[in-house]
Write a protein that holds these residues in place. Sequence first.
Motif, mmCIF file in Angstrom:
data_model
loop_
_atom_site.group_PDB
_atom_site.id
_atom_site.type_symbol
_atom_site.label_atom_id
_atom_site.label_comp_id
_atom_site.label_asym_id
_atom_site.label_seq_id
_atom_site.Cartn_x
_atom_site.Cartn_y
_atom_site.Cartn_z
ATOM 1 N N ALA A 100 0.851 -1.200 0.000
ATOM 2 C CA ALA A 100 0.000 0.000 0.000
ATOM 3 C C ALA A 100 0.879 1.240 0.000
ATOM 4 O O ALA A 100 1.968 1.242 0.575
ATOM 5 C CB ALA A 100 -0.918 0.011 1.219
ATOM 6 N N VAL A 101 0.385 2.287 -0.657
ATOM 7 C CA VAL A 101 1.097 3.574 -0.686
ATOM 8 C C VAL A 101 0.072 4.690 -0.489
ATOM 9 O O VAL A 101 -0.976 4.701 -1.143
ATOM 10 C CB VAL A 101 1.830 3.804 -2.026
ATOM 11 C CG1 VAL A 101 2.726 5.041 -1.924
ATOM 12 C CG2 VAL A 101 2.648 2.589 -2.435
ATOM 13 N N GLY A 102 0.393 5.616 0.407
ATOM 14 C CA GLY A 102 -0.483 6.756 0.643
ATOM 15 C C GLY A 102 0.317 8.036 0.760
ATOM 16 O O GLY A 102 1.550 8.022 0.853
ATOM 17 N N VAL A 103 -0.384 9.150 0.764
ATOM 18 C CA VAL A 103 0.237 10.469 0.903
ATOM 19 C C VAL A 103 0.035 10.954 2.331
ATOM 20 O O VAL A 103 -1.073 10.870 2.883
ATOM 21 C CB VAL A 103 -0.381 11.463 -0.096
ATOM 22 C CG1 VAL A 103 0.110 12.881 0.175
ATOM 23 C CG2 VAL A 103 -0.041 11.055 -1.526
ATOM 24 N N SER A 104 1.105 11.463 2.919
ATOM 25 C CA SER A 104 1.040 11.982 4.289
ATOM 26 C C SER A 104 1.511 13.436 4.298
ATOM 27 O O SER A 104 1.655 14.062 3.257
ATOM 28 C CB SER A 104 1.916 11.114 5.205
ATOM 29 O OG SER A 104 3.266 11.134 4.767
ATOM 30 N N GLY A 105 1.753 13.964 5.490
ATOM 31 C CA GLY A 105 2.259 15.333 5.601
ATOM 32 C C GLY A 105 1.244 16.392 5.209
ATOM 33 O O GLY A 105 0.034 16.153 5.194
ATOM 34 N N SER A 106 1.726 17.569 4.856
ATOM 35 C CA SER A 106 0.828 18.682 4.548
ATOM 36 C C SER A 106 -0.028 18.405 3.315
ATOM 37 O O SER A 106 -1.171 18.853 3.224
ATOM 38 C CB SER A 106 1.628 19.971 4.344
ATOM 39 O OG SER A 106 2.498 19.857 3.221
ATOM 40 N N LEU A 107 0.513 17.654 2.356
ATOM 41 C CA LEU A 107 -0.245 17.376 1.139
ATOM 42 C C LEU A 107 -1.488 16.550 1.433
ATOM 43 O O LEU A 107 -2.517 16.709 0.773
ATOM 44 C CB LEU A 107 0.654 16.649 0.130
ATOM 45 C CG LEU A 107 0.126 16.521 -1.303
ATOM 46 C CD1 LEU A 107 -0.196 17.890 -1.890
ATOM 47 C CD2 LEU A 107 1.139 15.790 -2.180
ATOM 48 N N SER A 108 -1.418 15.682 2.428
ATOM 49 C CA SER A 108 -2.596 14.889 2.796
ATOM 50 C C SER A 108 -3.692 15.755 3.395
ATOM 51 O O SER A 108 -4.848 15.335 3.479
ATOM 52 C CB SER A 108 -2.211 13.777 3.782
ATOM 53 O OG SER A 108 -1.910 14.308 5.060
ATOM 54 N N LYS A 109 -3.328 16.960 3.808
ATOM 55 C CA LYS A 109 -4.298 17.909 4.357
ATOM 56 C C LYS A 109 -4.673 18.958 3.317
ATOM 57 O O LYS A 109 -5.176 20.031 3.667
ATOM 58 C CB LYS A 109 -3.721 18.548 5.614
ATOM 59 C CG LYS A 109 -3.415 17.496 6.687
ATOM 60 C CD LYS A 109 -2.518 18.037 7.767
ATOM 61 C CE LYS A 109 -2.035 16.924 8.662
ATOM 62 N NZ LYS A 109 -1.167 15.927 7.991
ATOM 63 N N GLN A 110 -4.373 18.651 2.058
ATOM 64 C CA GLN A 110 -4.744 19.492 0.920
ATOM 65 C C GLN A 110 -3.994 20.816 0.892
ATOM 66 O O GLN A 110 -4.512 21.837 0.419
ATOM 67 C CB GLN A 110 -6.261 19.769 0.912
ATOM 68 C CG GLN A 110 -7.140 18.570 1.196
ATOM 69 C CD GLN A 110 -7.035 17.496 0.130
ATOM 70 O OE1 GLN A 110 -6.941 17.806 -1.045
ATOM 71 N NE2 GLN A 110 -7.051 16.242 0.544
ATOM 72 N N TYR A 111 -2.750 20.837 1.403
ATOM 73 C CA TYR A 111 -1.972 22.070 1.374
ATOM 74 C C TYR A 111 -0.572 21.799 0.827
ATOM 75 O O TYR A 111 0.041 20.773 1.123
ATOM 76 C CB TYR A 111 -1.843 22.687 2.773
ATOM 77 C CG TYR A 111 -1.030 23.960 2.748
ATOM 78 C CD1 TYR A 111 -1.619 25.150 2.380
ATOM 79 C CD2 TYR A 111 0.333 23.932 3.022
ATOM 80 C CE1 TYR A 111 -0.864 26.326 2.298
ATOM 81 C CE2 TYR A 111 1.091 25.096 2.944
ATOM 82 C CZ TYR A 111 0.481 26.292 2.583
ATOM 83 O OH TYR A 111 1.221 27.431 2.485
ATOM 84 N N ALA A 112 -0.072 22.740 0.033
ATOM 85 C CA ALA A 112 1.305 22.671 -0.470
ATOM 86 C C ALA A 112 1.801 24.081 -0.750
ATOM 87 O O ALA A 112 1.010 24.991 -1.006
ATOM 88 C CB ALA A 112 1.371 21.829 -1.741
ATOM 89 N N ASP A 113 3.118 24.253 -0.677
ATOM 90 C CA ASP A 113 3.735 25.498 -1.120
ATOM 91 C C ASP A 113 4.926 25.161 -2.011
ATOM 92 O O ASP A 113 5.150 23.995 -2.347
ATOM 93 C CB ASP A 113 4.141 26.381 0.077
ATOM 94 C CG ASP A 113 5.128 25.696 1.013
ATOM 95 O OD1 ASP A 113 5.919 24.839 0.542
ATOM 96 O OD2 ASP A 113 5.138 26.024 2.214
ATOM 97 N N LYS A 114 5.693 26.157 -2.387
ATOM 98 C CA LYS A 114 6.764 25.944 -3.365
ATOM 99 C C LYS A 114 7.848 25.009 -2.853
ATOM 100 O O LYS A 114 8.610 24.433 -3.646
ATOM 101 C CB LYS A 114 7.380 27.278 -3.772
ATOM 102 C CG LYS A 114 8.048 28.051 -2.644
ATOM 103 C CD LYS A 114 8.597 29.377 -3.113
ATOM 104 C CE LYS A 114 9.242 30.169 -1.984
ATOM 105 N NZ LYS A 114 10.406 29.487 -1.384
ATOM 106 N N ASP A 115 7.924 24.827 -1.536
ATOM 107 C CA ASP A 115 8.947 23.951 -0.955
ATOM 108 C C ASP A 115 8.403 22.572 -0.584
ATOM 109 O O ASP A 115 9.139 21.756 -0.011
ATOM 110 C CB ASP A 115 9.544 24.612 0.302
ATOM 111 C CG ASP A 115 10.254 25.922 -0.019
ATOM 112 O OD1 ASP A 115 10.962 25.960 -1.037
ATOM 113 O OD2 ASP A 115 10.076 26.886 0.750
ATOM 114 N N SER A 116 7.153 22.301 -0.891
ATOM 115 C CA SER A 116 6.536 21.046 -0.457
ATOM 116 C C SER A 116 7.039 19.853 -1.253
ATOM 117 O O SER A 116 7.291 19.943 -2.463
ATOM 118 C CB SER A 116 5.015 21.133 -0.586
ATOM 119 O OG SER A 116 4.479 22.025 0.356
ATOM 120 N N ASP A 117 7.168 18.733 -0.550
ATOM 121 C CA ASP A 117 7.494 17.454 -1.162
ATOM 122 C C ASP A 117 6.234 16.600 -1.207
ATOM 123 O O ASP A 117 5.215 16.932 -0.581
ATOM 124 C CB ASP A 117 8.552 16.710 -0.344
ATOM 125 C CG ASP A 117 9.836 17.510 -0.182
ATOM 126 O OD1 ASP A 117 10.226 18.175 -1.157
ATOM 127 O OD2 ASP A 117 10.422 17.466 0.907
#
Length: 307
Positions: A100-117
């Motif tokens: 299984a593979v999922g997205v975590s971190g800020s992206l999982s909360k629907q947020y990103a900026d120019k430095d986001s992975d």
Amino acid sequence: MDNKSAILATLAYFDLFQYPLTEREIYFFLSRHISPPAFEQALGSLLAEGRVFAMEGFYSLHGDAGLIHRRRAGNALAARMLGTADRITGLLSHFPFVRAVGVSGSLSKQYADKDSDIDLFIITAPGRLWIARTLLHLLKKASFLFRRQDWFCMNYFIDETALAIPEQNLYTAIEIVTLLPLRGARAFSAFRKANEWTDGYLPNSYGRIVYAGDDRPSLFRRALEKLFAGRAGDRLDRWLMTTTARRWRKKTEAGRRNNHGILMTMDATRHTARPDPAAFQGKLLDAYERKVGELLRTARPSRPLNA
């Protein structure tokens, strides 16, 4: 903690990330179960007292319109990045022993900026985590050639025998309930069941729409899994764990930091490979406790002009 204090505490947590919430999100992340009418009454009271500010459908501890602009821009960028994340997880799910593979971190909360992975949470087959991790990190090494390494931040691995997250606190509870499963419906269902303790921290965290597909295993995956199914696979997995853990200890002792300035540490066991929880969680939770304490002690703030 009464209803109003619970709302303030929820906003305080996300204020650490300068992230205002919608009314539905506040309710989702509340630390106590209250009825919708009681929630509406408590939130309305906080607004009338000037302790919470509402702007364009978002709520915050500050009357700062810049926070709303920041969130909207971050949500828009996250939506684009999640399309990329779906393709990446589709690729990774074909690797041997990946379940299984999922997205975590800020992206999982629907947020990103120019430095986001694109931070990835990966569940592997039992006893084969280190083989899976090594193969995936060879792919990440190749991604540096195309300057796409930020698409492959595979920083949290567990196998199917270690689904329960040992640290039970508000931070880990929020990370678990906001995790976005993209591949591996069965494994993520078992993961969620193994972490039902989160209901004690976030009793209203239900009804979130998630998606996890299951692709047919590739020929490459089936062949490698068959090759390393026996004792040879056991020995290789243990050797890879020992070798990787030794290398990471040297990085930690040398004070190496990643591109976000965070000390490079790893908690490495036969069934887990993840950042050392003591490196970040403790600091964040201490800051949260201080912020909540200040909010509940201080007198009612005055409402700024144009709020």
